[in-house]
Design a protein around this motif. Structure first.
Motif, PDB file in Angstrom:
ATOM      1  N   PHE A   1       1.254  -1.893  -1.289  1.00 41.41           N
ATOM      2  CA  PHE A   1       1.567  -1.264  -0.154  1.00 41.41           C
ATOM      3  C   PHE A   1       0.069  -0.818   0.589  1.00 41.41           C
ATOM      4  CE2 PHE A   1       4.524   0.645  -3.511  1.00 41.41           C
ATOM      5  CZ  PHE A   1       5.707  -0.371  -3.131  1.00 41.41           C
ATOM      6  N   GLY A   2      -0.463  -1.653   0.770  1.00 36.89           N
ATOM      7  CA  GLY A   2      -1.774  -1.666   1.526  1.00 36.89           C
ATOM      8  C   GLY A   2      -1.671  -1.636   2.999  1.00 36.89           C
ATOM      9  N   LEU A   3      -2.851  -1.861   3.788  1.00 37.42           N
ATOM     10  CA  LEU A   3      -2.662  -2.358   5.204  1.00 37.42           C
ATOM     11  C   LEU A   3      -1.541  -2.884   5.741  1.00 37.42           C
ATOM     12  CD1 LEU A   3      -4.435  -1.345   7.709  1.00 37.42           C
ATOM     13  CD2 LEU A   3      -5.593  -3.746   7.342  1.00 37.42           C
ATOM     14  N   ILE A   4      -1.349  -4.240   5.141  1.00 40.53           N
ATOM     15  CA  ILE A   4      -0.183  -4.871   5.288  1.00 40.53           C
ATOM     16  C   ILE A   4       0.466  -4.945   3.910  1.00 40.53           C
ATOM     17  CG2 ILE A   4       0.655  -7.283   5.914  1.00 40.53           C
ATOM     18  CD1 ILE A   4      -0.958  -5.765   8.379  1.00 40.53           C
TER      19      ILE A   4
ATOM     20  N   VAL B 194       2.804  -2.927   9.661  1.00 38.96           N
ATOM     21  CA  VAL B 194       1.170  -2.716   9.605  1.00 38.96           C
ATOM     22  C   VAL B 194       1.234  -0.876   9.308  1.00 38.96           C
ATOM     23  CG1 VAL B 194       0.757  -2.262  12.104  1.00 38.96           C
ATOM     24  CG2 VAL B 194      -1.249  -2.508  10.698  1.00 38.96           C
ATOM     25  N   ASP B 195       0.426  -0.600   8.429  1.00 37.37           N
ATOM     26  CA  ASP B 195       0.417   0.676   7.842  1.00 37.37           C
ATOM     27  C   ASP B 195      -0.943   1.366   8.486  1.00 37.37           C
ATOM     28  OD1 ASP B 195       0.317   3.339   6.660  1.00 37.37           O
ATOM     29  OD2 ASP B 195       0.979   2.552   4.777  1.00 37.37           O
ATOM     30  N   VAL B 196      -0.541   2.355   9.493  1.00 35.45           N
ATOM     31  CA  VAL B 196      -1.898   3.026  10.073  1.00 35.45           C
ATOM     32  C   VAL B 196      -2.418   4.057   9.170  1.00 35.45           C
ATOM     33  CG1 VAL B 196      -1.075   2.538  12.487  1.00 35.45           C
ATOM     34  CG2 VAL B 196      -0.396   4.474  11.422  1.00 35.45           C
ATOM     35  N   ASN B 197      -1.687   4.275   8.050  1.00 35.47           N
ATOM     36  CA  ASN B 197      -2.564   5.352   7.184  1.00 35.47           C
ATOM     37  C   ASN B 197      -3.319   4.769   6.060  1.00 35.47           C
ATOM     38  OD1 ASN B 197      -2.857   8.006   6.483  1.00 35.47           O
ATOM     39  ND2 ASN B 197      -1.249   8.081   5.063  1.00 35.47           N
ATOM     40  N   ARG B 198      -3.693   3.527   6.591  1.00 31.14           N
ATOM     41  CA  ARG B 198      -4.616   2.773   5.507  1.00 31.14           C
ATOM     42  C   ARG B 198      -5.939   2.407   6.121  1.00 31.14           C
ATOM     43  NH1 ARG B 198      -1.585   4.580   2.376  1.00 31.14           N
ATOM     44  NH2 ARG B 198       0.267   3.655   1.490  1.00 31.14           N
ATOM     45  N   GLU B 199      -7.193   2.369   5.489  1.00 27.09           N
ATOM     46  CA  GLU B 199      -8.181   1.762   5.960  1.00 27.09           C
ATOM     47  C   GLU B 199      -8.213   0.282   6.456  1.00 27.09           C
ATOM     48  OE1 GLU B 199     -10.631   3.742   6.641  1.00 27.09           O
ATOM     49  OE2 GLU B 199     -10.715   5.412   5.372  1.00 27.09           O
ATOM     50  N   LEU B 200      -9.047  -0.151   7.222  1.00 25.55           N
ATOM     51  CA  LEU B 200      -9.066  -1.454   7.802  1.00 25.55           C
ATOM     52  C   LEU B 200      -9.183  -2.454   6.724  1.00 25.55           C
ATOM     53  CD1 LEU B 200     -10.415  -1.304  11.424  1.00 25.55           C
ATOM     54  CD2 LEU B 200      -8.070  -1.991  10.708  1.00 25.55           C
TER      55      LEU B 200
END
Length: 294
Positions: free
Chosen positions: A116-119, A84-90
């Motif tokens: 390469f989004g949130l997931i 999970v990429d915490v440098n992305r908006e939900l």
């Protein structure tokens, strides 16, 4: 490396507070959202671990480990960005990844389009992350156990610094692959710089913050670019409000100057780079003390 790590909100994030021997605490908060190397058992990716590790900002937290000794706070994610990429908006979530409807509004952006989004959808166009769709429940669990605790820890550190000093300086710390332009689908006549400083085209911090960082890095022989090819994403957009003395800057470091990209092991450039970063932090600490009258 640990590869069977069950996440809980209490251990997905590590906060390194200012050291007592550092002297006065500075309103400096640094975060490394992508250097985590603990891979949870429920990841369920079809890619081997060696391939998954190509998504890490490996060693970035260690490179900047001098932050607490200089009076700042350093925050690092322990889980990998490919989980999970915490440098992305939900809302930056690709609905095609899911086995059912997401219960909240979605607005997938360019990073989701690239995978390469949130997931993450894949490591590249020919390296899919999964041979299945993810359940809504498992994605929700990743957000509750990883994304939310990270943002809570970062927000708490930033807010505490700001309340104490009426100002805060935030560095969002990353590394970039040597083929960054190709991964972004871009052609460039200029080679990739060693450092890329991103302030979303001047919108997230005072110009002096870039000037201090760039001058120190160039003095150590590294090449620097601004906002090319990375301008900064969700975290600095949320934190950076220079009119309110909330300054936020993204820093990308080209991985081949400090590690082997295939093995992820440090190379001969690691120690000189770490020394450069310590000197850069000292210069930044001096700038901050001047700005707050300390």
């Amino acid at each position: 490396m640990q590869v069977n790590y069950q996440f809980k909100p209490s251990n997905a994030v590590r906060v390194h507070p200012p050291l007592a021997a550092a002297g006065p605490v500075l309103p400096l908060v640094c975060d490394s959202p992508h250097s985590g190397v603990c891979y949870p058992a429920d990841f369920g990716s079809c890619q081997p671990l060696a391939a998954l590790r190509q998504g890490e900002d490996t060693h970035v937290a260690k490179l900047w480990s001098a932050v607490p000794a200089l009076g700042g706070t350093l925050i690092e994610a322990l889980f990998p960005r490919t989980y999970v990429d915490v440098n992305r908006e939900l809302s930056d979530l690709d609905p095609e990844l899911l086995d059912g409807p997401w219960p909240h509004p979605l607005s997938p952006g360019e990073k989701s389009r690239l995978g390469f989004g949130l997931i993450w959808r894949g490591l590249s166009a020919d390296q899919p992350m999964y041979q299945r769709r993810l359940s809504v429940a498992e994605v929700d669990a990743r957000l509750r156990n990883c994304w939310q605790p990270y943002h809570q820890a970062l927000s708490a550190a930033v807010d505490s610094a700001y309340q104490a000093h009426g100002a805060v300086w935030h560095l969002n710390l990353h590394s970039m692959p040597g083929n960054a332009f190709a991964r972004l689908g871009r052609n460039s006549e200029q080679p990739l710089a060693d450092f890329v400083l991103g302030d979303r085209d001047g919108s997230t911090c005072e110009p002096a913050l870039l000037d201090v960082i760039e001058a120190s890095v160039r003095a150590h022989g590294y090449r620097v670019a601004r906002n090319n090819p990375y301008k900064g994403v969700a975290l600095i957009a949320q934190i950076g409000q220079p009119a309110l003395r909330r300054h936020s800057l993204q820093i990308e470091i080209r991985r081949p100057i400090y590690m082997d990209e295939a093995s992820r092991e440090p190379n001969a450039g690691f120690a000189p780079l770490q020394q450069c970063l310590q000197a850069t932090l000292q210069a930044l600490a001096g700038h901050i003390r001047t700005q707050i009258g300390a």
